[in-house]
Design an enzyme around this catalytic site. Structure first.
Site, PDB file in Angstrom:
ATOM      1  N   CYS A  16       0.852  -1.187   0.000  1.00 19.76           N
ATOM      2  CA  CYS A  16       0.000   0.000   0.000  1.00 19.76           C
ATOM      3  C   CYS A  16       0.885   1.231   0.000  1.00 19.76           C
ATOM      4  O   CYS A  16       2.097   1.138   0.205  1.00 19.76           O
ATOM      5  CB  CYS A  16      -0.864   0.044   1.258  1.00 19.76           C
ATOM      6  SG  CYS A  16      -1.983  -1.358   1.413  1.00 19.76           S
ATOM      7  N   SER A  52       9.406  -2.328 -15.304  1.00 23.93           N
ATOM      8  CA  SER A  52      10.112  -2.908 -14.156  1.00 23.93           C
ATOM      9  C   SER A  52      11.550  -3.331 -14.461  1.00 23.93           C
ATOM     10  O   SER A  52      12.389  -3.368 -13.571  1.00 23.93           O
ATOM     11  CB  SER A  52       9.317  -4.095 -13.613  1.00 23.93           C
ATOM     12  OG  SER A  52       9.132  -5.057 -14.634  1.00 23.93           O
ATOM     13  N   ASP A 103      14.537  -8.546 -16.868  1.00 23.26           N
ATOM     14  CA  ASP A 103      13.401  -8.140 -16.036  1.00 23.26           C
ATOM     15  C   ASP A 103      13.792  -8.227 -14.567  1.00 23.26           C
ATOM     16  O   ASP A 103      14.797  -8.845 -14.210  1.00 23.26           O
ATOM     17  CB  ASP A 103      12.156  -8.993 -16.340  1.00 23.26           C
ATOM     18  CG  ASP A 103      10.864  -8.209 -16.084  1.00 23.26           C
ATOM     19  OD1 ASP A 103      10.939  -7.064 -15.571  1.00 23.26           O
ATOM     20  OD2 ASP A 103       9.775  -8.737 -16.393  1.00 23.26           O
ATOM     21  N   ASP A 104      12.963  -7.594 -13.732  1.00 25.76           N
ATOM     22  CA  ASP A 104      13.281  -7.549 -12.301  1.00 25.76           C
ATOM     23  C   ASP A 104      13.099  -8.905 -11.635  1.00 25.76           C
ATOM     24  O   ASP A 104      13.906  -9.305 -10.789  1.00 25.76           O
ATOM     25  CB  ASP A 104      12.390  -6.509 -11.596  1.00 25.76           C
ATOM     26  CG  ASP A 104      10.927  -6.894 -11.663  1.00 25.76           C
ATOM     27  OD1 ASP A 104      10.376  -6.923 -12.768  1.00 25.76           O
ATOM     28  OD2 ASP A 104      10.340  -7.207 -10.602  1.00 25.76           O
ATOM     29  N   CYS A 155       5.579 -14.098   0.228  1.00 26.77           N
ATOM     30  CA  CYS A 155       5.807 -13.004   1.180  1.00 26.77           C
ATOM     31  C   CYS A 155       4.581 -12.855   2.077  1.00 26.77           C
ATOM     32  O   CYS A 155       3.456 -12.844   1.587  1.00 26.77           O
ATOM     33  CB  CYS A 155       6.050 -11.696   0.419  1.00 26.77           C
ATOM     34  SG  CYS A 155       6.180 -10.274   1.520  1.00 26.77           S
ATOM     35  N   CYS A 200      15.451  -8.159   4.525  1.00 28.47           N
ATOM     36  CA  CYS A 200      14.540  -9.311   4.502  1.00 28.47           C
ATOM     37  C   CYS A 200      14.567  -9.848   3.082  1.00 28.47           C
ATOM     38  O   CYS A 200      14.263  -9.131   2.129  1.00 28.47           O
ATOM     39  CB  CYS A 200      13.108  -8.903   4.861  1.00 28.47           C
ATOM     40  SG  CYS A 200      11.936 -10.267   4.609  1.00 28.47           S
ATOM     41  N   CYS A 208      11.420 -13.994   0.411  1.00 26.67           N
ATOM     42  CA  CYS A 208      10.845 -14.520  -0.834  1.00 26.67           C
ATOM     43  C   CYS A 208      11.890 -15.266  -1.676  1.00 26.67           C
ATOM     44  O   CYS A 208      11.538 -16.052  -2.546  1.00 26.67           O
ATOM     45  CB  CYS A 208      10.172 -13.404  -1.640  1.00 26.67           C
ATOM     46  SG  CYS A 208      11.207 -11.977  -1.978  1.00 26.67           S
TER      47      CYS A 208
HETATM   48  P1  AMP Z   1       4.647 -12.903 -13.387  1.00 25.28           P
HETATM   49  O1  AMP Z   1       4.071 -12.555 -14.720  1.00 25.28           O
HETATM   50  O2  AMP Z   1       3.675 -13.535 -12.454  1.00 25.28           O
HETATM   51  O3  AMP Z   1       5.913 -13.690 -13.472  1.00 25.28           O
HETATM   52  O4  AMP Z   1       5.004 -11.508 -12.683  1.00 25.28           O
HETATM   53  C1  AMP Z   1       6.223 -10.952 -12.911  1.00 25.28           C
HETATM   54  C2  AMP Z   1       6.217  -9.457 -12.924  1.00 25.28           C
HETATM   55  O5  AMP Z   1       5.164  -8.864 -12.163  1.00 25.28           O
HETATM   56  C3  AMP Z   1       7.491  -8.988 -12.260  1.00 25.28           C
HETATM   57  O6  AMP Z   1       8.475  -8.872 -13.261  1.00 25.28           O
HETATM   58  C4  AMP Z   1       7.128  -7.679 -11.649  1.00 25.28           C
HETATM   59  O7  AMP Z   1       7.387  -6.657 -12.604  1.00 25.28           O
HETATM   60  C5  AMP Z   1       5.649  -7.764 -11.399  1.00 25.28           C
HETATM   61  N1  AMP Z   1       5.337  -8.042  -9.999  1.00 25.28           N
HETATM   62  C6  AMP Z   1       6.030  -8.727  -9.103  1.00 25.28           C
HETATM   63  N2  AMP Z   1       5.398  -8.796  -7.914  1.00 25.28           N
HETATM   64  C7  AMP Z   1       4.250  -8.139  -8.060  1.00 25.28           C
HETATM   65  C8  AMP Z   1       3.137  -7.863  -7.211  1.00 25.28           C
HETATM   66  N3  AMP Z   1       3.089  -8.312  -5.962  1.00 25.28           N
HETATM   67  N4  AMP Z   1       2.115  -7.147  -7.718  1.00 25.28           N
HETATM   68  C9  AMP Z   1       2.136  -6.713  -8.985  1.00 25.28           C
HETATM   69  N5  AMP Z   1       3.160  -6.948  -9.842  1.00 25.28           N
HETATM   70  C10 AMP Z   1       4.197  -7.652  -9.402  1.00 25.28           C
END
Ligand code: AMP
Length: 465
Positions: free
Chosen positions: A2, A285, A348-349, A385, A450, A453
């Site tokens: 949030c 991201s 990507d992150d 998490c 922390c 994850c």
């Molecule tokens: P996914 O498509 O499920 O692999 O999500 C991956 C991407 O979602 C990551 O590269 C982040 O940019 C984004 N992301 C990660 N955690 C969150 C979250 N809790 N809420 C929204 N976006 C997220």
């Protein structure tokens, strides 16, 4: 996750529109609902609604929120349902007087608190952890409101950054591990508090400092005074804030988040080199990490080969896989002519469920890339998490959990030519070694984060259920 905000201004000017801009700056932290409350001449004014900021505070609403002191919130639900009763700020009564509270984080002992409230004949204000906190405060006895808050906060376990509005002041509090960020800023007419400094900037202020883990700060028109600040040795700042959650222009722990991500990208290029023709950072991201990767690897910059449309913003939290996939399809456009016959590496992150990566790989294969590689500037996201990101609801969908952290297995499922992740040591090193840009520098050690994850090491014990 949030976003929270508080303002105390000495001017007679209404601060609701400043908070509106602050909430806008924190929209990335929560898009499900938003709310704000102000106080004017002893009377509270509030407005809350489901959805994103422009929809919740459409024309005319802000002018109905008078006063120069207030708090506000953007919600991304964690414990309780995303419904109207859980929209923050949450109202409570202490000693016959109103107070309002906003919260970022997630408690791990909510059920215990609710049981304690019920045992004393008190129904919690709402089903969320924030409702439970507000109830605990309302039941807390002390001769001062601050004393009551301090006593209640001592019973909380988990991640919390709070701002409370009470009469002529706001109170800002951060859990003793400092899991979620919270910072203090100033303006010539008063003080500002926000989850991230990007909001302080958009509210016309400058950052003073991060609120210290465990600190309770009482802010009125004259001063921001430490009410309580224990000596904390053991900090646990969420590493994922630096990887993904926080906005790149925010300054956390004295460091610019953009600079940290660029450092992560540089370290990733060293740790997981790749033979490729172009580097394509996934916007937004992956952008900063991708720039760092390009710098270090000296591979051509492919940022212009992908367009991120800004019409779609919530693919991650769509309830149905098909909708999530459709969301990714609408979010990204590939310029096929830039890709054909090339060896590409995507940056990507993180990979959470793998939805984004799988769709993107398909687009690049359809565009006739010769090879598709991926490099991720965080370790495999293997564990849910419980401290403010809702991945515990989708634990079994985490691709790295399903594959027991086996990178080769993840690569195969995604259909990549190669896949590399940044090590946890390097992710932490990237934060520590990024120079501070604030007047006082914040020194950090590798134990100050922390990383549950990625490592499964949870700094606050989880409830048995
Ligand atoms: P996914 O498509 O499920 O692999 O999500 C991956 C991407 O979602 C990551 O590269 C982040 O940019 C984004 N992301 C990660 N955690 C969150 C979250 N809790 N809420 C929204 N976006 C997220």
């Amino acid at each position: 996750m949030c976003g929270i905000i508080g303002i105390v201004s000495r001017s007679k000017r209404q601060i609701a529109s400043d908070m509106y801009f602050g909430l806008y700056a924190l929209q990335h932290r929560g898009k499900e609902s938003a709310g704000m409350v102000t106080i004017d001449d002893g009377k509270y004014y509030s407005h809350k609604g489901m959805g994103e900021i422009p929809g919740v505070f459409d024309k005319g609403i802000l002018s109905n929120l008078p006063g120069s002191i207030g708090i506000a919130h953007n919600r991304y639900s964690t414990t309780a349902e995303s419904d109207k009763q859980n929209i923050q700020p949450i109202r409570g009564i202490w000693g016959g007087k109103e107070f309002w509270i906003v919260h970022n984080g997630n408690l791990v002992n909510t059920e215990k608190i609710i049981e304690q409230c019920l045992a004393k004949g008190r129904q919690p204000y709402t089903s969320s952890d924030t409702g439970a906190i507000a109830t605990l405060i309302s039941m807390s006895s002390d001769f001062s409101f601050e004393g009551a808050v301090k006593k209640a906060v001592k019973k909380l376990e988990g991640a919390f950054s709070f701002i409370i509005l009470y009469n002529d002041r706001i109170i800002a509090i951060r859990d003793k591990l400092g899991i979620r960020p919270l910072c203090l800023g100033k303006r010539k007419d008063g003080f500002l508090v926000a989850s991230e400094s990007c909001a302080i900037h958009h509210m016309g202020g400058t950052l003073i400092r991060g609120i210290t883990p465990g600190e309770m700060l009482v802010i009125n028109k004259e001063e921001a005074k430490k009410y309580y600040c224990p000596r904390v040795i053991n900090r646990k700042h969420s590493i994922y804030e630096f990887i993904y959650f926080s906005r790149p222009d925010s300054i956390i722990l004295g460091r610019r988040v953009r600079d940290i991500r660029m450092n992560m990208g540089r370290l990733l290029a060293k740790e997981c080199p790749v033979d490729a023709d172009i580097v394509i950072p996934i916007p937004d991201s992956g952008t900063c990490g991708g720039i760092g990767f390009i710098e270090e690897s000296k591979i051509a910059d492919g940022q212009s080969a992908i367009l991120r449309t800004h019409l779609v913003s919530r693919t991650f939290i769509e309830p149905i896989q098909e909708l999530r996939e459709k969301g990714v399809d609408l979010k990204f456009v590939i310029y096929d002519e830039d890709i054909k016959g090339k060896k590409i590496v995507l940056i990507d992150d993180s990979i959470v469920r793998g939805t984004t990566m799988k769709r993107l790989i398909k687009f690049f294969r359809d565009a006739k890339a010769k090879e598709v590689h991926a490099r991720i500037f965080s370790p495999p996201y293997r564990y849910p998490c419980y401290y403010g990101v809702d991945t515990y609801r989708v634990e079994d969908e985490l691709i790295a959990k399903r594959k027991n952290g086996d990178v080769e297995e993840i690569r195969k499922e995604l259909g990549l030519d190669s896949l590399g992740y940044l090590s946890l040591d390097s992710a932490i090193k990237a934060v520590i070694e990024t120079p501070c840009i604030t007047r006082t520098s914040v020194s950090l050690t590798k134990d100050d984060f922390c990383s549950a994850c990625f490592s499964g090491k949870y700094p606050v014990e989880l409830p048995k259920k």
